[in-house]
Design an enzyme around this catalytic site. Structure first.
Site, short mmCIF file in Angstrom:
data_model
loop_
_atom_site.label_atom_id
_atom_site.label_comp_id
_atom_site.label_asym_id
_atom_site.label_seq_id
_atom_site.Cartn_x
_atom_site.Cartn_y
_atom_site.Cartn_z
N ALA A 7 0.65 -0.88 -0.31
CA ALA A 7 0.12 -0.13 -0.12
C ALA A 7 0.60 0.98 0.06
CB ALA A 7 -0.79 -0.23 1.48
N SER B 65 -4.86 -10.73 -12.32
CA SER B 65 -4.18 -9.83 -13.47
C SER B 65 -4.78 -9.87 -14.77
CB SER B 65 -3.36 -9.45 -13.37
OG SER B 65 -2.90 -8.61 -14.94
N TYR C 299 4.25 -14.31 -14.38
CA TYR C 299 3.04 -13.08 -13.61
C TYR C 299 2.37 -13.81 -14.53
CZ TYR C 299 1.51 -8.96 -12.99
OH TYR C 299 0.39 -7.35 -12.87
P1 NAP Z 1 4.18 -1.26 -7.75
O1 NAP Z 1 3.32 0.67 -8.13
O2 NAP Z 1 5.24 -1.91 -8.15
O3 NAP Z 1 3.42 -0.95 -6.36
C1 NAP Z 1 2.92 -3.05 -5.47
C2 NAP Z 1 4.19 -2.52 -4.15
O4 NAP Z 1 4.54 -3.58 -3.61
C3 NAP Z 1 5.19 -1.16 -3.43
O5 NAP Z 1 4.93 -1.26 -3.17
C4 NAP Z 1 5.78 -2.33 -3.72
O6 NAP Z 1 7.21 -2.64 -3.40
C5 NAP Z 1 4.87 -2.84 -2.87
N1 NAP Z 1 5.85 -4.93 -2.77
C6 NAP Z 1 6.82 -5.47 -3.86
N2 NAP Z 1 6.94 -6.97 -3.44
C7 NAP Z 1 6.43 -7.43 -1.89
C8 NAP Z 1 6.39 -8.24 -1.01
N3 NAP Z 1 7.53 -8.66 -0.94
N4 NAP Z 1 5.88 -7.50 0.54
C9 NAP Z 1 4.84 -6.37 0.28
N5 NAP Z 1 4.65 -5.40 -0.45
C10 NAP Z 1 5.85 -5.59 -1.91
O7 NAP Z 1 2.52 -2.16 -8.51
P2 NAP Z 1 0.86 -1.57 -9.64
O8 NAP Z 1 0.96 -0.82 -10.03
O9 NAP Z 1 0.30 -0.71 -7.87
O10 NAP Z 1 0.36 -3.02 -9.14
C11 NAP Z 1 -0.47 -3.59 -7.53
C12 NAP Z 1 -0.91 -4.64 -7.87
O11 NAP Z 1 -1.82 -4.80 -8.64
C13 NAP Z 1 0.00 -5.35 -7.91
O12 NAP Z 1 -0.38 -7.39 -7.35
C14 NAP Z 1 -0.49 -5.95 -9.42
O13 NAP Z 1 0.32 -7.18 -9.92
C15 NAP Z 1 -1.54 -5.68 -10.02
N6 NAP Z 1 -2.15 -5.12 -11.58
C16 NAP Z 1 -0.69 -4.18 -11.73
C17 NAP Z 1 -0.82 -3.87 -12.84
C18 NAP Z 1 -1.09 -2.54 -13.48
O14 NAP Z 1 -1.53 -2.35 -14.60
N7 NAP Z 1 -0.62 -1.41 -12.70
C19 NAP Z 1 -1.80 -4.60 -14.17
C20 NAP Z 1 -2.91 -5.84 -13.21
C21 NAP Z 1 -2.53 -6.17 -11.81
P3 NAP Z 1 8.55 -2.67 -4.15
O15 NAP Z 1 8.46 -1.21 -4.03
O16 NAP Z 1 9.92 -2.43 -3.09
O17 NAP Z 1 8.87 -3.40 -5.08
#
Ligand code: NAP
Length: 246
Positions: free
Chosen positions: A13, A141, A154
């Protein structure tokens, strides 16, 4: 559970979609546990949320580590007395074509995206089962539905999250715990900002609504799935993809 009450844990978050979800739930008056591997950013997010007049707790959690997850739930219960909502949002990508993908990149993505979702749901469910109430929302996703070239790890992890969601819905339904998934499509965050322009254009061609989504689009679907209006919905996947998946 009224709209104004509840304690919600959101993993990952500190930023991106997770932060938007935390903000949406804070605006509804829920107390928020900001869980992330990045503790400084998590604390910063928690401080921003407190301006909404709610209570927060920032917890450093690697969701793939069972001890960390145990501490996350224990710290939440010690601080707020319960867990009403869990949003499993933490997730990563480590893309490569399958023939070039290292075993380590396969394991890391599966460990965080799929095992992490399982560990958090398992630990939170133990608290929710006792009071016969709870909502779990897993962020999957469209990759887990359609498959995506270059994302074997993924896509497999997110397909697994969908199977896990349906299984948990069957196991926990009798305890009044609803478990659903959201499958975002192409959402503009730091995760997708790093894609090349040609890949972004390719995604846009596949989206009937002709735009990328926002983190708020995903947060709005979470809002619905934790609200009283969705109390008869469990085991479903809501696509937030602008029509990428029909
Ligand atoms: P993001 O901006 O990379 O944010 C994800 C957060 O999770 C980051 O703060 C990250 O920290 C943290 N994280 C990573 N590894 C972790 C761990 N082992 N334990 C706890 N926290 C951890 O990604 P987002 O785009 O917001 O995505 C959020 C979710 O939506 C994910 O599950 C992603 O697969 C899903 N999603 C995203 C998209 C898209 O288009 N963006 C599409 C489909 C699904 P770090 O910065 O250190 O990695």
């Amino acid at each position: 559970m009224s709209d104004q009450q509840g304690v919600a844990i959101v993993t990952g978050a500190a930023r991106g979609i997770g932060k938007a979800i935390a903000l949406k739930l804070a605006n509804e008056g829920k107390h928020i546990v900001v869980s992330d591997i990045l503790i400084d950013e998590a604390e910063q997010t928690a401080n921003e949320l407190e301006k909404k007049g709610i209570r927060t707790l920032a917890v450093k959690t690697d969701v793939s580590n069972a001890d960390d997850v145990h501490s996350l739930i224990a710290d939440t219960v010690n601080t707020f007395g319960t867990v009403d909502i869990l949003v499993n949002n933490a997730g990563i990508t480590k893309d490569n074509l399958s023939i070039r993908m290292s075993e380590q990149d396969w394991d890391t993505v599966l460990d965080i995206n799929l095992k992490g979702t399982f560990l958090c749901a398992q630990a939170a469910a133990k608290v929710m089962m006792k009071k016969k109430q709870g909502r779990i929302v897993n962020i999957a996703s469209v990759s887990g539905i359609l498959g995506t070239a270059g994302q074997a790890n993924y896509a497999s992890s997110k397909a697994g999250v969908i199977g896990l969601t349906k299984t948990l819905a069957r196991e926990l339904g009798s305890r009044n715990i609803n478990v659903n998934a959201i499958a975002p499509g192409f959402i503009i965050t730091e995760m997708t900002e790093k894609l090349s322009d040609s890949v972004k254009e390719e995604y846009l061609k596949q989206i009937p609504l002709k735009r990328g989504g926002t983190p708020e689009d995903v947060a709005n679907a979470v809002h619905f799935l934790v609200s009283p209006e969705s109390s008869y919905i469990t085991g479903t996947v809501i696509n937030v993809s602008g029509g990428m998946v029909l």
